[in-house]
Scaffold this motif. Structure first.
Motif, PDB file in Angstrom:
ATOM      1  N   LEU A  63       0.815  -1.215   0.000  1.00 16.54           N
ATOM      2  CA  LEU A  63       0.000   0.000   0.000  1.00 16.54           C
ATOM      3  C   LEU A  63       0.849   1.264   0.000  1.00 16.54           C
ATOM      4  O   LEU A  63       0.318   2.372   0.095  1.00 16.54           O
ATOM      5  CB  LEU A  63      -0.909   0.004   1.241  1.00 16.54           C
ATOM      6  N   GLY A  64       2.169   1.087  -0.062  1.00 12.66           N
ATOM      7  CA  GLY A  64       3.063   2.242  -0.087  1.00 12.66           C
ATOM      8  C   GLY A  64       3.482   2.736   1.275  1.00 12.66           C
ATOM      9  O   GLY A  64       4.050   3.825   1.409  1.00 12.66           O
ATOM     10  N   ILE A  65       3.217   1.951   2.312  1.00  6.35           N
ATOM     11  CA  ILE A  65       3.588   2.336   3.679  1.00  6.35           C
ATOM     12  C   ILE A  65       4.994   1.838   3.977  1.00  6.35           C
ATOM     13  O   ILE A  65       5.319   0.671   3.717  1.00  6.35           O
ATOM     14  CB  ILE A  65       2.587   1.755   4.703  1.00  6.35           C
ATOM     15  N   ASN A  66       5.805   2.693   4.512  1.00 13.11           N
ATOM     16  CA  ASN A  66       7.176   2.344   4.900  1.00 13.11           C
ATOM     17  C   ASN A  66       7.114   1.516   6.185  1.00 13.11           C
ATOM     18  O   ASN A  66       6.896   2.052   7.274  1.00 13.11           O
ATOM     19  CB  ASN A  66       7.987   3.625   5.116  1.00 13.11           C
ATOM     20  N   CYS A  67       7.287   0.205   6.094  1.00 11.35           N
ATOM     21  CA  CYS A  67       7.051  -0.693   7.230  1.00 11.35           C
ATOM     22  C   CYS A  67       8.136  -1.760   7.289  1.00 11.35           C
ATOM     23  O   CYS A  67       8.607  -2.256   6.258  1.00 11.35           O
ATOM     24  CB  CYS A  67       5.673  -1.354   7.093  1.00 11.35           C
ATOM     25  N   HIS A  68       8.531  -2.116   8.493  1.00  7.64           N
ATOM     26  CA  HIS A  68       9.598  -3.103   8.687  1.00  7.64           C
ATOM     27  C   HIS A  68       9.279  -3.927   9.927  1.00  7.64           C
ATOM     28  O   HIS A  68       8.672  -3.427  10.877  1.00  7.64           O
ATOM     29  CB  HIS A  68      10.948  -2.392   8.858  1.00  7.64           C
ATOM     30  N   VAL A  69       9.703  -5.202   9.925  1.00  2.79           N
ATOM     31  CA  VAL A  69       9.473  -6.108  11.046  1.00  2.79           C
ATOM     32  C   VAL A  69      10.791  -6.491  11.693  1.00  2.79           C
ATOM     33  O   VAL A  69      11.753  -6.826  10.998  1.00  2.79           O
ATOM     34  CB  VAL A  69       8.752  -7.390  10.587  1.00  2.79           C
ATOM     35  N   VAL A  70      10.839  -6.445  13.039  1.00  7.53           N
ATOM     36  CA  VAL A  70      11.961  -6.996  13.801  1.00  7.53           C
ATOM     37  C   VAL A  70      11.383  -8.027  14.773  1.00  7.53           C
ATOM     38  O   VAL A  70      10.454  -7.729  15.512  1.00  7.53           O
ATOM     39  CB  VAL A  70      12.733  -5.907  14.570  1.00  7.53           C
ATOM     40  N   VAL A  71      11.944  -9.227  14.753  1.00 11.60           N
ATOM     41  CA  VAL A  71      11.462 -10.318  15.596  1.00 11.60           C
ATOM     42  C   VAL A  71      12.339 -10.426  16.844  1.00 11.60           C
ATOM     43  O   VAL A  71      13.567 -10.503  16.750  1.00 11.60           O
ATOM     44  CB  VAL A  71      11.461 -11.652  14.831  1.00 11.60           C
ATOM     45  N   ILE A  72      11.688 -10.431  17.997  1.00 12.73           N
ATOM     46  CA  ILE A  72      12.402 -10.441  19.275  1.00 12.73           C
ATOM     47  C   ILE A  72      12.482 -11.864  19.826  1.00 12.73           C
ATOM     48  O   ILE A  72      11.473 -12.565  19.916  1.00 12.73           O
ATOM     49  CB  ILE A  72      11.683  -9.551  20.309  1.00 12.73           C
TER      50      ILE A  72
END
Length: 584
Positions: free
Chosen positions: A122-131
């Motif tokens: 959708l054009g959203i600047n998004c990132h995942v970090v797994v803890i």
């Protein structure tokens, strides 16, 4: 096994609504079970979440300098992709990008990961970090799954949130994600619990017997990796079963983070929900001692709190953060950051962050000269210390024998501690008999008053301390000098003065169902007859009378009907007197 618990209808949504009501700066979207706060266009927003049941995680960590929002699933269940994506949309409307901090559990990783992919589409600047910070499940068993997320998660929230607040305008989403990963790679945690937790709306279930506990317990009622039987002392649990899993460098299956003796370390002792703050603080002290003794590690910062829970889980976890390692890596990538403590101790208004915000400062030193360390009174009243010691020991022995009965009485009309308190008091007396004055009874009584106050505590300690202090003053008034021996007459008068002194500080009188019902008859009879045996008999009659009327003081006064139970304090006083009488 039946476990009683408070239950409410629709517990998840009710809990979220109650949390929002108590924290009006946080908005709840009930239909999505999403909570979020006001964010800034020029900063990275941070979202975390997962199944409910870990409160205050994660909603409690929404605040400036921590999370921007939280997505809540059902109990111990991941939120849906739709929920998470809507949370991303909400906070992205006023941020420069969204970082998802996800606990390493399969459902959470899948749903948050899919949500991030859809957000980017959708054009959203998004990132995942797994803890992942758990060491209970080692590399061999964890395989490709990796480490579970435990209480170290909240340190990632705090430090990454502070980074986003102060530095994400410059370093953006990638920089914020990198800072989070640096902290994760410097964390280790191990948990233990006496039992599984009670999940609202479900029958309590456990595989553990009464003499068993588990090490490596997760936060979703997952079994631990080791069952201990019998349950070891807490000190042994920490030193033998928990710390080695965090710090044994030879255990290649679990040596996820290296710790050297010169490294600065953060210690977090986390309450899984059902342990008292009293014990959690004691565990922190014991853990700190073992770290120093066994590993030459002195934590630079020690934190305790109820931060990542499993409802009423009767356990705790120990987390270690290698702050030296984290600080070096942060400084390499972000030169403005000299130490991870800058971020850990930065301001946040997140309601669940119990460690609070503070500016590091030195604690004051102790001026020993102003402390009350010695008891000095006029030294009068010669007495036989040997006989006195024999009397005190006999009284103490009788109290110890009578403790179960006294405790039973206090369980019926009080809080159940009277017997234990009296035992503490008489033990304090007998252990310190050799330290009190051997020539002056006035000084000996003053010293004994101080000993009792320190060893007994509580109301009983205060009453007896005042009474014996009054006895010391009575001896000073009735004896002329140090060489004059204490007589029955002077002792009787001294007892009267002691009782008058006590009456200045309590309104309890005969008929109140307290210690006074035995004490006053003893003093009056001894004053009249100078016969100790008759005085003890009078005290016993007075103690028995307390089972014929309602208590008017102390916790017994709150009980609906205490008129048929003897006052435990009065009974304890008589038992001590009987012990003395037996060796007179």
């Amino acid at each position: 096994m039946t476990v009683k618990s408070f239950e409410v209808s629709d517990p998840v949504l009710s809990s979220l609504k109650g949390f929002a009501l108590a924290n009006p700066s946080i908005t709840l979207v009930p239909e999505e079970k999403v909570l979020f706060r006001e964010t800034s266009d020029d900063k990275i927003a941070i979202i975390s979440g997962g199944g409910t049941g870990h409160e205050p995680s994660h909603a409690g960590f929404i605040g400036k300098g921590m999370l921007s929002g939280a997505v809540c699933g059902d109990i111990f269940a991941s939120p849906s992709t739709k929920q998470i994506l809507n949370a991303i949309r909400l906070v992205n409307a006023k941020s420069s990008g969204v970082l998802l901090l996800v606990k390493n559990y399969t459902g959470d990783v899948l749903h948050f990961g899919l949500s991030a992919e859809r957000a980017r589409a959708l054009g959203i600047n998004c990132h995942v970090v797994v803890i992942g910070d758990d060491v209970a499940v080692g590399r061999a068993k964890g395989g490709m799954v990796g480490r579970r997320a435990l209480a170290g998660t909240v340190l990632v929230h705090k430090i990454t949130g502070a980074f986003a607040e102060a530095h994400s305008t410059k370093y953006g989403l990638e920089g914020t994600a990198k800072a989070a990963q640096i902290i994760i790679d410097s964390l280790v945690t191990i948990g233990s619990s006496l039992n599984h937790c009670k999940v609202p709306g479900r029958k309590f279930e456990t595989t553990l017997q009464g003499n068993q506990m588990e090490v490596g317990m997760g936060i979703h009622n997952e079994p631990g990796v080791q069952t201990l039987e019998p349950i070891p002392p807490t000190e042994e649990l920490i030193s033998k079963y928990m710390l080695p899993k965090l710090l044994d460098s030879t255990d290649k299956d679990r040596a996820f983070v290296d710790f050297n003796k010169d490294d600065e370390v953060v210690l977090l002792v986390n309450n899984l929900g059902g342990v008292s703050n009293f014990i959690i603080s004691a565990i922190a002290e014991k853990t700190t001692g073992f770290l120093k003794e066994q590993y030459n590690i002195t934590p630079k910062k020690i934190m305790t709190g109820t931060l990542m829970t499993a409802f009423n889980g009767n356990g705790f976890s120990i987390t270690l953060l290698n702050a030296t390692k984290a600080s070096k890596e942060l400084n390499t990538s972000f030169p403005e950051i000299k130490s991870v403590f800058e971020l850990l101790e930065a301001y946040t208004d997140a309601p669940g962050w119990s460690p609070g915000f503070f500016e590091a400062s030195s604690a004051p030193s102790v001026d020993a000269s102003v402390l009350h360390t010695d008891v000095k009174v006029t030294e009068v009243g010669n007495y036989d210390h040997s006989s006195f010691s024999k009397w005190m020991k006999a009284g103490a022995e009788n109290i110890i024998k009578a403790e179960p009965h006294i405790t039973e009485l206090d369980t019926l009309v009080g809080d159940g501690d009277c017997g234990y308190t009296l035992v503490s008091g008489v033990n304090g007396i007998t252990k310190n008999l050799d330290t009190i004055s051997k020539t002056s009874l006035s000084e000996a009584m003053a010293q004994l008053s101080d000993i009792i106050e320190g060893s007994m505590g509580g109301t009983s300690g205060g009453l007896y301390s005042i009474l014996i202090s009054g006895l010391s003053h009575g001896i000073i008034q009735t004896c002329k000098n140090k060489d004059e021996s204490v007589t029955k007459d002077s002792l009787a008068k001294s007892f009267e003065i002691a009782l008058e002194t006590l009456y200045k500080y309590t309104r309890a009188r005969v008929g109140s169902s307290t210690l006074i019902d035995a004490l006053e008859p003893f003093v009056v009879e001894f004053s009249n007859s100078k016969d100790f045996k008759k005085a003890v008999t009078a005290a016993e009659v007075g103690a028995k009378s307390t089972a014929t009327f309602e208590a008017q003081f102390g916790r017994a006064s709150y009980v609906s009907d205490s008129s048929s139970v003897e006052d435990p304090g009065a009974v304890g006083f008589v038992e001590f007197l009987k012990g003395v009488e037996s060796v007179l």
